[in-house]
Design an enzyme around this catalytic site. Structure first.
Site, short mmCIF file in Angstrom:
data_model
loop_
_atom_site.label_atom_id
_atom_site.label_comp_id
_atom_site.label_asym_id
_atom_site.label_seq_id
_atom_site.Cartn_x
_atom_site.Cartn_y
_atom_site.Cartn_z
N GLU A 178 58.73 4.22 44.56
CA GLU A 178 58.02 4.30 45.88
C GLU A 178 56.80 3.61 45.82
O GLU A 178 56.06 3.50 44.96
CB GLU A 178 57.94 5.98 46.33
CG GLU A 178 57.22 6.66 45.02
CD GLU A 178 55.91 6.30 44.59
OE1 GLU A 178 54.99 5.96 45.36
OE2 GLU A 178 55.94 6.76 43.40
N GLU A 321 56.11 3.86 41.59
CA GLU A 321 56.91 2.79 41.69
C GLU A 321 58.27 2.86 40.96
O GLU A 321 59.28 1.93 41.04
CB GLU A 321 56.25 1.45 41.01
CG GLU A 321 55.01 1.07 41.46
CD GLU A 321 54.56 -0.12 40.68
OE1 GLU A 321 55.21 -0.81 39.76
OE2 GLU A 321 53.27 -0.69 40.99
#
Length: 357
Positions: A178, A321
């Site tokens: 994300e 991430e």
């Protein structure tokens, strides 16, 4: 706009775990040339993978990493150390291969994509970015719902779509990453609502806030919780009111992956908050979740305990991430190789405890 018909996929059952494969894999572990339990969590996780993959000797060759990105209205109130422009800038960094998870994906030879659900700064078209823009970020959830009904359904459906897009390649593992300035605030609000705890117990420094800024962040999130008065048995309403487009997409991806029988490796605090929503919506999702690491975000351990998850790594990371999960893939691959390639006592002519007795 999403309709009820568009959301029928949510009603599909989660694929059952193969208990026979787990039992046979566990029995195989007892025959390997080592004391039982000597490889610790590696033994537990490979038996679970056997059940997920329906084979006694699982493997992790094909890995799909999808990074979902979106902006958050709450960020305008100063809950992050970075400006919102960073979200769009990082999307392009992912696309160009310069982010941490991009590097790790290359190392793993994983399939990699970044999916833009809506940034405050408009992005130009790019071949390496999957554009699924819903809006230029969510609304400020401290004073109104982050998303409309249609928007939360649309974001969930993006996660479903990305799993369906990769399913024909039959990945052995799925990781969701994300990116979104302000998304630790959304994740904290989601967790607080699901656990019915005050915001102060779940709010951490995120991208690097000092103690005074953390206190202001907690106050802002508590304001939102007081405003929305959400119940723990309302996971979809919690997601709509205080979540984010990328968190909803991860939630949808976790549900769809487990419907398709694809094991999921969860990353950090934000990914785990999305997993909590997925499990609240579809409890059987929990059987398919593995946990890459415990992040430095203070409340991550609380979320892991709630899901009864054992992280494979604890390295003080807090990048997001999907980076912590990506690092843990090599651990899973090692567990699979040990399980498949170690000699048994009989193969090696080594006496085990029963033989010695």
């Amino acid at each position: 706009m999403s309709t009820d018909a568009d959301m029928q996929w949510l009603d599909q059952p989660i694929k059952p775990i193969c208990k026979q494969s787990m039992q046979t894999a566990a029995q195989h572990q007892t025959q390997l040339t080592k004391p039982l339990g000597a490889l610790g969590e590696l033994e537990t996780v490979v038996v679970r993978l056997a059940g997920m993959q329906g084979r006694v000797k699982p493997d992790i060759d094909g890995v799909q990493i999808s990074v979902f990105a979106a902006d958050h209205g709450i960020a305008a109130s100063g809950v992050s150390a970075y400006p919102q422009e960073v979200t769009a800038q990082m999307v392009m960094n992912f696309a160009m291969g310069g982010a941490a998870v991009s590097v790790l994906a290359r190392h793993l030879q994983a399939e990699f994509e970044v999916v833009n659900l809506g940034t405050l700064t408009e992005l130009p078209p790019h071949d390496a970015v999957v554009s699924r823009v819903i809006a230029a970020g969510t609304l400020d959830f401290s004073s109104e719902a982050a998303m409309s009904d249609a928007q939360v359904h649309q974001a969930l459906a993006v996660g479903c779509e990305r799993i369906d897009a990769c399913a024909e390649k039959h990945p052995d593992l799925f990781i969701a990453g994300e990116m979104g300035i302000g998304n630790t605030s959304a994740a904290s609000a989601i967790a607080a609502a699901l656990l019915q705890l005050p915001a102060a117990q779940l709010v951490g420094p995120g991208t690097g806030l000092d103690p005074e800024q953390v206190a202001l962040k907690a106050a802002r999130i508590q304001q939102a919780l007081d405003f929305h008065t959400l119940r723990a048995d309302q996971p979809l309403e919690i997601l709509r009111c205080v979540g984010g487009f990328e968190i909803a997409a991860m939630t949808g991806a976790y549900i769809r992956a487990t419907q398709q029988g694809i094991p999921v490796l969860i990353d950090g605090f934000i990914s785990t908050a999305a997993a909590m929503v997925a499990v609240a919506l579809k409890p059987d999702v929990k059987d398919w979740l593995l946990y890459g690491h415990c992040s430095e975000e203070p409340a991550h351990r609380l979320l892991l305990d709630h899901l009864e998850g054992t992280p494979l790594l604890s390295l003080g990371m807090r990048l997001g991430e999907g980076s912590g999960a990506a690092l843990a893939v090599d651990i899973l691959r090692s567990a699979c190789r040990l399980h498949a390639e170690m000699a048994t006592f009989a193969d090696a002519g080594v006496s085990d405890k029963e033989t010695e007795a």
